[in-house]
Motif scaffolding. Structure first.
Motif, short mmCIF file in Angstrom:
data_model
loop_
_atom_site.label_atom_id
_atom_site.label_comp_id
_atom_site.label_asym_id
_atom_site.label_seq_id
_atom_site.Cartn_x
_atom_site.Cartn_y
_atom_site.Cartn_z
N ALA A 66 1.02 -1.20 0.03
CA ALA A 66 0.00 0.05 0.03
C ALA A 66 0.96 1.26 -0.01
CB ALA A 66 -0.85 -0.06 1.06
N TRP A 67 1.88 1.33 0.98
CA TRP A 67 2.98 2.51 0.87
C TRP A 67 3.60 2.58 -0.68
CZ3 TRP A 67 5.42 5.22 4.83
CH2 TRP A 67 6.43 6.16 4.51
N LEU A 68 4.14 1.50 -1.04
CA LEU A 68 4.81 1.56 -2.21
C LEU A 68 3.87 2.05 -3.62
CD1 LEU A 68 7.14 -1.40 -1.98
CD2 LEU A 68 7.59 0.94 -1.61
N ASP A 69 2.57 1.78 -3.57
CA ASP A 69 1.41 1.91 -4.43
C ASP A 69 1.37 3.39 -4.61
OD1 ASP A 69 1.64 -0.61 -5.43
OD2 ASP A 69 -0.59 -1.09 -4.67
N VAL A 70 1.23 4.01 -3.48
CA VAL A 70 0.69 5.49 -3.25
C VAL A 70 1.87 6.51 -3.15
CG1 VAL A 70 -1.52 4.88 -2.23
CG2 VAL A 70 0.36 5.56 -0.76
N THR A 71 3.02 5.97 -2.94
CA THR A 71 4.38 6.92 -2.62
C THR A 71 5.15 6.83 -3.92
OG1 THR A 71 4.28 6.40 -0.37
CG2 THR A 71 6.08 7.58 -1.26
N ALA A 72 5.30 7.68 -4.94
CA ALA A 72 6.43 7.72 -5.82
C ALA A 72 7.70 7.74 -5.46
CB ALA A 72 6.03 9.08 -6.75
N ASP A 73 8.65 7.22 -5.93
CA ASP A 73 9.78 7.23 -5.41
C ASP A 73 10.66 8.40 -5.25
OD1 ASP A 73 10.23 4.16 -5.62
OD2 ASP A 73 11.19 4.03 -7.74
N GLY A 74 10.18 9.35 -6.04
CA GLY A 74 10.77 10.74 -6.11
C GLY A 74 10.41 11.18 -4.65
N ASP A 75 8.97 11.19 -4.21
CA ASP A 75 8.51 11.52 -2.97
C ASP A 75 9.10 10.84 -1.75
OD1 ASP A 75 7.08 13.29 -4.52
OD2 ASP A 75 5.21 12.05 -4.51
N GLY A 76 9.27 9.40 -1.95
CA GLY A 76 9.74 8.71 -0.84
C GLY A 76 11.42 9.12 -0.47
N LYS A 77 12.23 9.57 -1.59
CA LYS A 77 13.34 9.67 -1.67
C LYS A 77 13.46 11.18 -0.92
CE LYS A 77 15.27 7.06 -5.26
NZ LYS A 77 15.61 6.97 -6.65
N LYS A 78 12.57 11.97 -1.32
CA LYS A 78 12.62 13.39 -0.55
C LYS A 78 12.36 13.17 1.06
CE LYS A 78 11.08 15.93 -4.43
NZ LYS A 78 10.02 16.75 -4.88
N LEU A 79 11.29 12.45 1.24
CA LEU A 79 10.95 12.18 2.65
C LEU A 79 11.93 11.76 3.43
CD1 LEU A 79 8.60 12.14 4.87
CD2 LEU A 79 7.96 9.82 4.07
N PHE A 80 12.78 10.68 2.92
CA PHE A 80 13.76 9.94 3.70
C PHE A 80 15.27 10.99 3.89
CE2 PHE A 80 11.05 6.72 3.82
CZ PHE A 80 11.49 5.56 4.43
N THR A 81 15.36 11.67 2.73
CA THR A 81 16.34 12.48 2.85
C THR A 81 16.12 13.88 4.07
OG1 THR A 81 16.82 12.51 0.54
CG2 THR A 81 17.51 14.61 1.46
N PHE A 82 15.01 14.11 3.97
CA PHE A 82 14.35 15.05 5.20
C PHE A 82 14.62 14.35 6.35
CE2 PHE A 82 11.13 17.13 7.84
CZ PHE A 82 11.69 18.33 7.68
N PHE A 83 14.35 13.21 6.68
CA PHE A 83 14.58 12.37 7.77
C PHE A 83 16.12 12.52 8.39
CE2 PHE A 83 10.62 9.53 7.41
CZ PHE A 83 9.48 10.72 7.73
N ASN A 84 17.04 12.56 7.27
CA ASN A 84 18.49 12.28 7.65
C ASN A 84 18.86 13.65 8.37
OD1 ASN A 84 19.49 10.00 6.49
ND2 ASN A 84 19.38 10.62 4.72
N LYS A 85 17.86 14.54 8.59
CA LYS A 85 18.52 15.66 9.46
C LYS A 85 18.69 15.24 10.96
CE LYS A 85 16.07 19.57 6.90
NZ LYS A 85 15.00 20.69 7.01
N LEU A 86 17.98 13.93 11.18
CA LEU A 86 18.13 13.84 12.57
C LEU A 86 19.65 13.13 12.77
CD1 LEU A 86 14.98 11.41 12.77
CD2 LEU A 86 15.20 13.59 14.13
#
Length: 178
Positions: A90-110
C-alpha cells in the motif's frame, strides 16, 4: 344513572389523574427500555472490538518490536531504497519514488541513529480494503535517540503475506524546526 350518588364529586376527578399518571409512566418505561437496549448494544460492540483487537495484537505481539529495531537500525542514514523491503505494498503503491526519497532525505536531518528508548503499543484494528483485502494493523510510538536529538516516530505496521510491513511512518522531532 351514570354517577353513584354516594360517591363524592372529587372521586371522578382523582380517577382521571391516576389514568394520566399511568400514561406518563408507560411512556417513561418505554424510554428507559430504549435507553437500556442502546447501552446493551454499545456494550456488546465494545466487547466485540476488544476481542477483535486482542486477536490482531497477538499476531504482532512478539515480532513487532524486533521488526521496529531492525528497521530503524537499517535506516542509519535514512535511505528510501534500503527501506523498500520493509514497506507495505500500500505504501509503495501510493508513494512515488521521488517523494519517498525526498521524505527519507528530510529524515536524515536527525543524524545517525543511536538507540530505541521505548516502544509503546497504541492499538490495533482489522479492516477490509477494496484494493488490498483484509488489513490487520497495529500502531506503535517509538521514542528513539539520534545524533542531533530525540525523535518520536509513529509507525503503523500491517501484516502482508505473513510478514510485518510499514504502512505508515510519521517522524516528529525538534531537530526539524532548526
Amino acid at each position: 344513572m351514570e354517577q353513584n350518588p354516594y360517591t363524592p364529586s372529587s372521586a371522578a376527578f382523582e380517577s382521571n389523574k391516576s389514568e394520566n399518571k399511568s400514561g406518563v409512566f408507560k411512556i417513561l418505561k418505554k424510554i428507559f427500555i430504549g435507553i437500556g437496549i442502546v447501552f446493551v448494544v454499545i456494550f456488546a460492540l465494545l466487547v466485540w472490538a476488544g476481542f477483535s483487537t486482542n486477536k490482531v495484537y497477538k499476531k504482532f505481539e512478539h515480532t513487532a518490536e524486533p521488526f521496529i529495531n531492525d528497521f530503524l537500525t537499517e535506516q542509519s542514514p535514512w535511505d528510501y531504497e534500503k527501506s523498500k523491503p520493509y514497506l507495505s505494498k500500500a505504501w509503495l503503491d501510493v508513494t512515488a519514488d521521488g517523494d519517498g526519497k525526498k521524505l527519507f532525505t528530510f529524515f536524515n536531518k536527525l543524524g545517525a541513529f543511536k538507540s530505541v528508548d521505548s516502544i509503546e503499543w497504541q492499538g490495533c484494528n482489522s479492516s477490509k480494503h477494496t484494493s488490498y483485502g483484509s488489513i490487520q494493523r497495529c500502531n506503535y510510538v517509538v521514542r528513539a535517540s539520534y545524533e542531533k536529538g530525540p525523535a518520536a516516530i509513529l509507525m503503523g505496521l500491517s501484516i502482508e503475506l505473513e510478514e510485518i510491513k510499514v504502512v505508515q511512518l510519521k517522524v516528529n522531532s525538534d531537530v526539524f524546526m532548526q
